[in-house]
Scaffold this active site. Structure first.
Site, mmCIF file in Angstrom:
data_model
loop_
_atom_site.group_PDB
_atom_site.id
_atom_site.type_symbol
_atom_site.label_atom_id
_atom_site.label_comp_id
_atom_site.label_asym_id
_atom_site.label_seq_id
_atom_site.Cartn_x
_atom_site.Cartn_y
_atom_site.Cartn_z
ATOM 1 N N GLY A 180 104.874 -35.482 31.018
ATOM 2 C CA GLY A 180 104.652 -34.141 31.722
ATOM 3 C C GLY A 180 105.392 -32.706 31.037
ATOM 4 N N SER A 181 105.808 -32.221 31.793
ATOM 5 C CA SER A 181 106.756 -31.403 31.308
ATOM 6 C C SER A 181 107.584 -31.243 30.261
ATOM 7 C CB SER A 181 107.012 -30.764 32.477
ATOM 8 O OG SER A 181 106.130 -30.517 33.309
ATOM 9 N N THR A 182 107.920 -32.483 30.265
ATOM 10 C CA THR A 182 109.406 -32.819 29.146
ATOM 11 C C THR A 182 108.559 -31.947 27.622
ATOM 12 O OG1 THR A 182 108.245 -35.193 28.369
ATOM 13 C CG2 THR A 182 110.461 -34.481 30.160
ATOM 14 N N LYS A 200 106.535 -29.703 27.092
ATOM 15 C CA LYS A 200 106.714 -28.608 26.913
ATOM 16 C C LYS A 200 107.823 -27.798 25.678
ATOM 17 C CE LYS A 200 104.634 -27.653 31.639
ATOM 18 N NZ LYS A 200 105.184 -27.439 32.840
#
Length: 581
Positions: free
Chosen positions: A304-306, A308
């Site tokens: 997921g957004s990790t 990013k």
């Protein structure tokens, strides 16, 4: 004949008669003496023969005894020689010398079927001590024509004494060593376990065998002499905290699984790592259904957004993006039939810190587009996110990625969809983001900083790492990481809430939530990663990572930071020594 003549004749006869008697007596004496000598000689000969016979017999017996004493013990059926059965494994210790695994002496029960008179009677007697005995299987063994059969391995002393009291002919015991794990399931996936023959089959137990112990055992060169202990990098105190936190989180957030790791960012040492569900290595079969899977190193998930954080670091390290740059996040991105939009869209231009703070999919995708597909793939490879992690632990999965990278793949991977990695290798990459830009392979053995420098690889500029520390701190204090903060320890991090794939489609009902963190963020010493699999709730009722994975980090750091020797800092400049609550 005259008188005188008669006298002469008589004298002559008398003389002859006397000589004859003397001759006869002398002959008799000689005969008696010869017989005695012969009998004495015969007696001496017989005694000599008896002596020679006894010497020969005892010589043969002595020779056989010497032969048996020098001969190697025979292996009957599946039984091994006694010294092989009692062969030692080295103790496994944590970094402080606490015992994680050790050998204890035990015995195993066997039978010699050819000496068994009544198999049914034997089974009835054994069942009084071993009520869970499989009667059909044991009957088959006792009725066989073999000379040896195992009946039950690794008995307790009480069971042995009770069976001895039964006095069953044809039943015996062989000494063995059993592996014992004092901490039970505390470090199950790191320590691993052994099989019934005391051979490592998982975790660091298997690693120890791979270093030559198994080869020595195979050629019979092991013995019952104690071996030098193997010290691991694990801190049992922190390990216990981590396991307790993930299990309590499963209950609290109604999840199907959880995991966490604490990593030294300067040495790559794994200080603690736990995955749940797990199992007790003392009885590993009980956890075979799902407890054996080490989700931290042998499970792959979309993070997921990790991701990013890695995309932002890539853009900054390329020199094509600066911290002061802004990206247009007003409109969704439409590509390949898909629409990319923000979960909490701001509908405006966002600076790089704001893209990170608000976890903007649109802004992150545009940063990846600046770098390009090949640059994106190369950077993730450089961080070790697209290759198998090299470490001592045998259970390490290979990450997955698209067979052919296209623009749609680069866009979705930029915010954590399309590439699946293990939580452990993700934590290792996080350590590189904050430790000055050096990728250090993780280790479960003690390692100094000097030793780490020999295997470290620079994967980004120090200035990039400094920018990432700022962004982690920014997000923790102003963004989604607030629930990970611990007073005095300056925690920085990033959330990741990924929808899981169910039947080929992303599900809105099932999440895999992650939080990546480092502390103290101004001078990082440790990286922490937590995940919670399919939570149904979180702090305040939601089920995003900031509401469940982040509080797990807070719990771990607040309880273990002092144990790890991290000094708290209070006040804006860290000069305050006390804080009031």
């Amino acid at each position: 004949m005259s008188f005188l003549s008669r006298i002469m004749v008589l004298k002559s006869r008398a003389h002859l008669s006397t000589g004859s008697r003397r001759s006869t007596a002398a002959s008799g004496d000689a005969t008696f003496e010869g017989v005695g000598k012969r009998k004495a000689a015969q007696a001496r000969n017989r005694v000599g023969l008896i002596i020679v016979g006894f010497v020969a017999v005892y010589g043969v017996i002595g020779g056989r005894l010497v032969q048996y004493g020098m001969a190697q013990p025979e292996i009957t059926s599946s039984i091994m020689p006694a010294d092989r059965l009692m062969a030692s494994r080295p103790d496994l210790l944590d970094r402080n010398g606490e015992v994680l695994a050790t050998d204890i002496r035990t015995v195993s029960l066997y039978a010699e079927p050819h000496k068994i008179v009544d198999a049914d009677e034997v089974i009835e007697k054994l069942a009084t001590v071993l009520p869970d005995l499989d009667a059909r299987s044991i009957y088959g063994k006792l009725s066989s024509k073999s000379h040896f059969q195992w009946l039950r391995r690794q008995l307790t002393p009480k069971q042995q004494s009770q069976i001895l009291a039964l006095g069953i002919p044809g039943i015996g015991f062989r000494p063995e060593k059993r592996r014992f794990y004092p901490g039970g399931a505390t470090a199950a996936h790191v320590v691993g376990h052994v099989n019934i023959d005391n051979r490592g089959v998982a975790g660091m137990e298997r690693y120890v065998d791979s270093q030559g112990l198994a080869d020595l055992a195979a050629v019979g060169m092991t013995s019952d002499q104690p071996l030098e202990p193997v010290r691991l990098s694990i801190d049992l105190r922190v390990q216990s905290i981590v396991r307790e936190v993930i299990y309590s989180s499963i209950d609290k957030y109604q999840a199907v699984g959880a995991g966490a790791v604490v990593l030294d960012v300067h040495t790559g040492e794994v200080i603690a790592m736990a995955s749940a569900p797990d199992y007790d290595p003392n009885t590993p079969a009980a956890g075979a259904e799902e407890g054996w899977l080490n989700r931290m190193s042998n499970g792959t998930f979309e993070m997921g957004s990790t991701f990013k954080a890695f995309t932002t670091a890539m853009a900054l390290d390329s020199g094509k993006v600066k911290m002061t740059d802004s990206f247009d996040a007003r409109f969704p991105i439409r590509i390949g039939g898909f629409t990319i939009k923000d979960f909490h869209g701001k509908g405006r231009m966002l600076t790089v810190p704001e893209v990170f703070q608000y976890s903007s999919n649109i802004g992150t995708a545009k940063m990846a587009d600046v770098v390009g597909i090949e640059g994106h793939k190369e950077f993730l490879t450089r961080l070790g996110l697209l290759t198998r992690t090299q470490t001592e632990l045998p259970e390490v999965a290979m990450p997955s990625q698209p067979r052919e990278w296209k623009k749609i793949h680069s866009v979705t991977i930029s915010f954590g969809h399309g590439v699946s990695t293990t939580p452990l290798q993700t934590a290792v990459a996080v350590a590189a983001l904050v430790n000055g830009g050096k990728l250090i392979p993780p280790t479960f053995l003690p390692r100094t900083r000097d030793e780490a420098d020999l295997v470290a690889q620079r994967v980004m500029k120090e200035s990039t790492s400094e920018d990432m520390r700022f962004l982690f701190d920014w997000n923790a204090t102003k963004g989604s990481g607030k629930r990970a903060l611990v007073e005095g320890f300056n925690v920085g991090g990033k959330t990741g809430t990924a929808e899981k794939v169910v039947n080929g489609r992303y599900s809105n009902e099932k999440n895999f939530n992650v939080f990546i963190a480092a502390f103290p963020i101004h001078e990082p010493q440790y990286a922490v990663l937590t995940f919670i699999d399919e939570p149904k709730t979180g702090e305040g009722g939601g089920r995003t990572a900031g509401l469940n994975a982040a509080p797990m980090v807070q719990d771990i750091i607040s309880r273990s930071a002092a144990i790890l020797g991290v000094k708290p800092r209070f006040g804006e400049d860290g000069s305050a020594l006390l804080v009031s609550y």
